[in-house]
Design an enzyme around this catalytic site. Sequence first.
Site, PDB file in Angstrom:
ATOM      1  N   HIS A  29       0.983   4.934  -2.062  1.00 54.35           N
ATOM      2  CA  HIS A  29       1.463   6.537  -1.859  1.00 54.35           C
ATOM      3  C   HIS A  29       2.756   6.777  -2.470  1.00 54.35           C
ATOM      4  O   HIS A  29       2.923   8.075  -2.907  1.00 54.35           O
ATOM      5  CB  HIS A  29       1.601   6.705  -0.510  1.00 54.35           C
ATOM      6  CG  HIS A  29       0.445   6.623   0.410  1.00 54.35           C
ATOM      7  ND1 HIS A  29      -0.607   7.589   0.326  1.00 54.35           N
ATOM      8  CD2 HIS A  29      -0.106   5.473   1.318  1.00 54.35           C
ATOM      9  CE1 HIS A  29      -1.808   7.087   0.993  1.00 54.35           C
ATOM     10  NE2 HIS A  29      -1.251   6.231   1.682  1.00 54.35           N
TER      11      HIS A  29
ATOM     12  N   SER B 137      -3.985   0.114  -4.656  1.00 50.15           N
ATOM     13  CA  SER B 137      -3.192  -0.800  -4.018  1.00 50.15           C
ATOM     14  C   SER B 137      -4.035  -1.793  -3.756  1.00 50.15           C
ATOM     15  O   SER B 137      -3.565  -2.813  -2.863  1.00 50.15           O
ATOM     16  CB  SER B 137      -2.315  -0.185  -2.726  1.00 50.15           C
ATOM     17  OG  SER B 137      -3.212   0.051  -1.682  1.00 50.15           O
TER      18      SER B 137
ATOM     19  N   GLU C 280      -6.476   9.093  -0.302  1.00 51.97           N
ATOM     20  CA  GLU C 280      -6.734   7.569  -0.346  1.00 51.97           C
ATOM     21  C   GLU C 280      -7.729   7.033  -1.533  1.00 51.97           C
ATOM     22  O   GLU C 280      -7.554   5.799  -1.737  1.00 51.97           O
ATOM     23  CB  GLU C 280      -7.171   7.199   1.255  1.00 51.97           C
ATOM     24  CG  GLU C 280      -6.142   7.529   2.293  1.00 51.97           C
ATOM     25  CD  GLU C 280      -4.804   6.532   2.115  1.00 51.97           C
ATOM     26  OE1 GLU C 280      -5.153   5.557   1.583  1.00 51.97           O
ATOM     27  OE2 GLU C 280      -4.233   6.705   3.020  1.00 51.97           O
TER      28      GLU C 280
ATOM     29  N   HIS D 209       0.961  -1.254   0.023  1.00 53.87           N
ATOM     30  CA  HIS D 209      -0.129   0.135  -0.072  1.00 53.87           C
ATOM     31  C   HIS D 209       0.858   1.223  -0.153  1.00 53.87           C
ATOM     32  O   HIS D 209       0.611   2.207  -0.639  1.00 53.87           O
ATOM     33  CB  HIS D 209      -0.837   0.024   1.288  1.00 53.87           C
ATOM     34  CG  HIS D 209      -1.667   1.219   1.517  1.00 53.87           C
ATOM     35  ND1 HIS D 209      -2.754   1.511   0.708  1.00 53.87           N
ATOM     36  CD2 HIS D 209      -1.551   2.186   2.344  1.00 53.87           C
ATOM     37  CE1 HIS D 209      -3.007   2.894   1.075  1.00 53.87           C
ATOM     38  NE2 HIS D 209      -2.519   3.300   2.221  1.00 53.87           N
TER      39      HIS D 209
HETATM   40 FE   LIG Z   1      -2.732   5.106   3.030  1.00 51.79          FE
END
Ligand SMILES: [Fe+2]
Length: 277
Positions: free
Chosen positions: A149, A209, A190, A144
């Site tokens: 990110h 992700s 997000e 993730h």
């Molecule tokens: Fe996150």
Amino acid sequence: MDGHERLISTPTGDSAYRRRRDEIAALATAYVRGDVIPEVEYTDAEHAVWRLVAERLRERHRSHAAPEFLEAAEQLGVGVEEIPQLQGVADRLNGLTGFRLQPAAGVVPFHRFCGSLADGYFHSTQYIRDGVTPFYSAEPDVLHEVIGHGSALADSRFANLYRLAGEAVRRVETEAAVQFISKVFWFTIECGLLDAPDGPRAYGASIVSSYGELDQFRSAEIRRLTIADMVGTGYDITRYQETLYSARSLAHLEDVAGGFWESCDDASIDRLLEAAK
Ligand SMILES: [Fe+2]
């Protein structure tokens, strides 16, 4: 609620997995900013989890991730074969956008997480999800952090949005204001979408992700990105999102979310929340 948390299921409770995770997390606990990020000696099984998930994500990204995200991921250049060492990813990011990575032992409280963003540091876990359940992560894991990110942070425009969110949290004082900034963070950084000719595409780290959610997000109710609309919109971080927000373009995202974070304070957020009552 911590906007950075990504809970899709409860932890498995598998003791061998927990012990391994704690072992890797202990490296982060001992870390002092400025140190070289400790290397993790990942097992073949851990690399196999990365390979399985990263290959599937790469395939879905072609049809479901925003072009701006795809370009940023290409700049970062993380492969699908094995888990990259965080220091290598950090060096690459630092060269691209000046962002740095700091190892994290687990979920970092939103206030501290954002304070670091304002300083150009992103907290990243190093452990990988349990191989028994590769389809989801009980909490943020290296997949993730790096694929979600890290890729976004390789683009200076996305990276600037992270910084602005961090500065906004640092600026406000009330818990209500922090929570609302966290909500905007959730619906953009997000879970955010950008319009594309073939339909909305994802740039939000949680969606890009999660190959399960990449398959599903177009079934959600997709609204035009508007800060005021988020006041009355709930979200549940343990499930696929039922409501998502799409910006017309990256420039539109910068205007709406970036503009909000750049100018918001306790009073303006209070007015927004009151107006919705
Ligand atoms: Fe996150």
